[in-house]
Design a protein around this motif. Structure first.
Motif, PDB file in Angstrom:
ATOM      1  N   ALA A   1      42.335  55.919  59.456  1.00 18.95           N
ATOM      2  CA  ALA A   1      42.647  54.501  59.544  1.00 18.95           C
ATOM      3  C   ALA A   1      42.147  53.756  58.309  1.00 18.95           C
ATOM      4  O   ALA A   1      42.829  52.883  57.796  1.00 18.95           O
ATOM      5  CB  ALA A   1      42.043  53.909  60.809  1.00 18.95           C
ATOM      6  N   TRP A   2      40.935  54.104  57.842  1.00 16.90           N
ATOM      7  CA  TRP A   2      40.339  53.451  56.665  1.00 16.90           C
ATOM      8  C   TRP A   2      41.202  53.664  55.432  1.00 16.90           C
ATOM      9  O   TRP A   2      41.519  52.731  54.702  1.00 16.90           O
ATOM     10  CB  TRP A   2      38.930  53.991  56.461  1.00 16.90           C
ATOM     11  CG  TRP A   2      38.312  53.697  55.143  1.00 16.90           C
ATOM     12  CD1 TRP A   2      38.031  54.601  54.163  1.00 16.90           C
ATOM     13  CD2 TRP A   2      37.892  52.435  54.626  1.00 16.90           C
ATOM     14  NE1 TRP A   2      37.474  53.973  53.078  1.00 16.90           N
ATOM     15  CE2 TRP A   2      37.377  52.641  53.343  1.00 16.90           C
ATOM     16  CE3 TRP A   2      37.918  51.138  55.125  1.00 16.90           C
ATOM     17  CZ2 TRP A   2      36.878  51.616  52.547  1.00 16.90           C
ATOM     18  CZ3 TRP A   2      37.416  50.102  54.331  1.00 16.90           C
ATOM     19  CH2 TRP A   2      36.905  50.347  53.064  1.00 16.90           C
ATOM     20  N   LEU A   3      41.623  54.905  55.219  1.00 20.71           N
ATOM     21  CA  LEU A   3      42.437  55.213  54.052  1.00 20.71           C
ATOM     22  C   LEU A   3      43.784  54.495  54.101  1.00 20.71           C
ATOM     23  O   LEU A   3      44.249  53.955  53.105  1.00 20.71           O
ATOM     24  CB  LEU A   3      42.642  56.728  53.923  1.00 20.71           C
ATOM     25  CG  LEU A   3      43.422  57.197  52.703  1.00 20.71           C
ATOM     26  CD1 LEU A   3      42.745  56.743  51.416  1.00 20.71           C
ATOM     27  CD2 LEU A   3      43.554  58.709  52.718  1.00 20.71           C
ATOM     28  N   LEU A   4      44.390  54.452  55.279  1.00 20.60           N
ATOM     29  CA  LEU A   4      45.676  53.761  55.406  1.00 20.60           C
ATOM     30  C   LEU A   4      45.532  52.263  55.147  1.00 20.60           C
ATOM     31  O   LEU A   4      46.422  51.639  54.562  1.00 20.60           O
ATOM     32  CB  LEU A   4      46.277  54.013  56.786  1.00 20.60           C
ATOM     33  CG  LEU A   4      46.818  55.425  57.007  1.00 20.60           C
ATOM     34  CD1 LEU A   4      47.305  55.593  58.439  1.00 20.60           C
ATOM     35  CD2 LEU A   4      47.924  55.750  56.026  1.00 20.60           C
ATOM     36  N   THR A   5      44.406  51.680  55.570  1.00 19.30           N
ATOM     37  CA  THR A   5      44.155  50.262  55.288  1.00 19.30           C
ATOM     38  C   THR A   5      44.085  50.039  53.783  1.00 19.30           C
ATOM     39  O   THR A   5      44.668  49.087  53.260  1.00 19.30           O
ATOM     40  CB  THR A   5      42.845  49.799  55.952  1.00 19.30           C
ATOM     41  OG1 THR A   5      42.958  49.955  57.355  1.00 19.30           O
ATOM     42  CG2 THR A   5      42.538  48.345  55.624  1.00 19.30           C
ATOM     43  N   LEU A   6      43.393  50.939  53.072  1.00 17.26           N
ATOM     44  CA  LEU A   6      43.287  50.803  51.618  1.00 17.26           C
ATOM     45  C   LEU A   6      44.637  50.989  50.937  1.00 17.26           C
ATOM     46  O   LEU A   6      44.974  50.261  50.005  1.00 17.26           O
ATOM     47  CB  LEU A   6      42.276  51.814  51.062  1.00 17.26           C
ATOM     48  CG  LEU A   6      40.821  51.552  51.404  1.00 17.26           C
ATOM     49  CD1 LEU A   6      39.934  52.655  50.830  1.00 17.26           C
ATOM     50  CD2 LEU A   6      40.370  50.194  50.892  1.00 17.26           C
TER      51      LEU A   6
END
Length: 138
Positions: A1-6
């Protein structure tokens, strides 16, 4: 989720920069988590300064929209890799277009004397006024 947000954040930033007239020619991940570098083509000094200010405002605004916080502080956390916003600066002769920071006697091959006297004076001025420059660069 963190990577997709970035990824969503960076894609939106790149799109916004293009819509504002200065699309990045390169955006890449740097050393620390969430640290990126965006590069765009240079222009006249005032145009580039305006774009720099607009870029920082846009980064902070889009970060907030994505639940993130953006900073351009050089070292916000003592235990993590440093950060910051830097600029590549050249000064060209108005008539010839020649880069007057470059030492004309230099071949450019791994030498230590790459700066012209004017370039050295420019760097000395930056160092002399570094504390005052922090007011407008951060």
């Amino acid at each position: 989720a963190w990577l997709l947000t970035l990824v969503r954040f960076i894609c939106e930033l790149n799109d916004a920069m293009g819509e504002m007239g200065f699309p990045p020619y390169q955006t890449d991940h740097e050393d620390a988590n969430g640290q990126f570098e965006c590069n765009w083509d240079y222009d006249q000094a005032l145009v580039t300064a305006d774009r720099h200010t607009l870029f920082k405002f846009t980064v902070r605004s889009l970060a907030e929209r994505h639940g993130l916080r953006a900073t351009f502080m050089p070292k916000p956390f003592s235990y993590l890799t440093g950060n910051g916003c830097h600029a590549h600066i050249t000064l060209h002769h108005a008539g010839s277009g020649e880069n007057i920071f470059k030492n004309p006697a230099s071949s450019g091959d791994c030498e230590t004397n790459l700066l012209s006297p004017i370039g050295k004076h420019f760097v000395a001025g930056l160092l002399e006024h570094a504390s005052a420059l922090c007011a407008i660069t951060n």
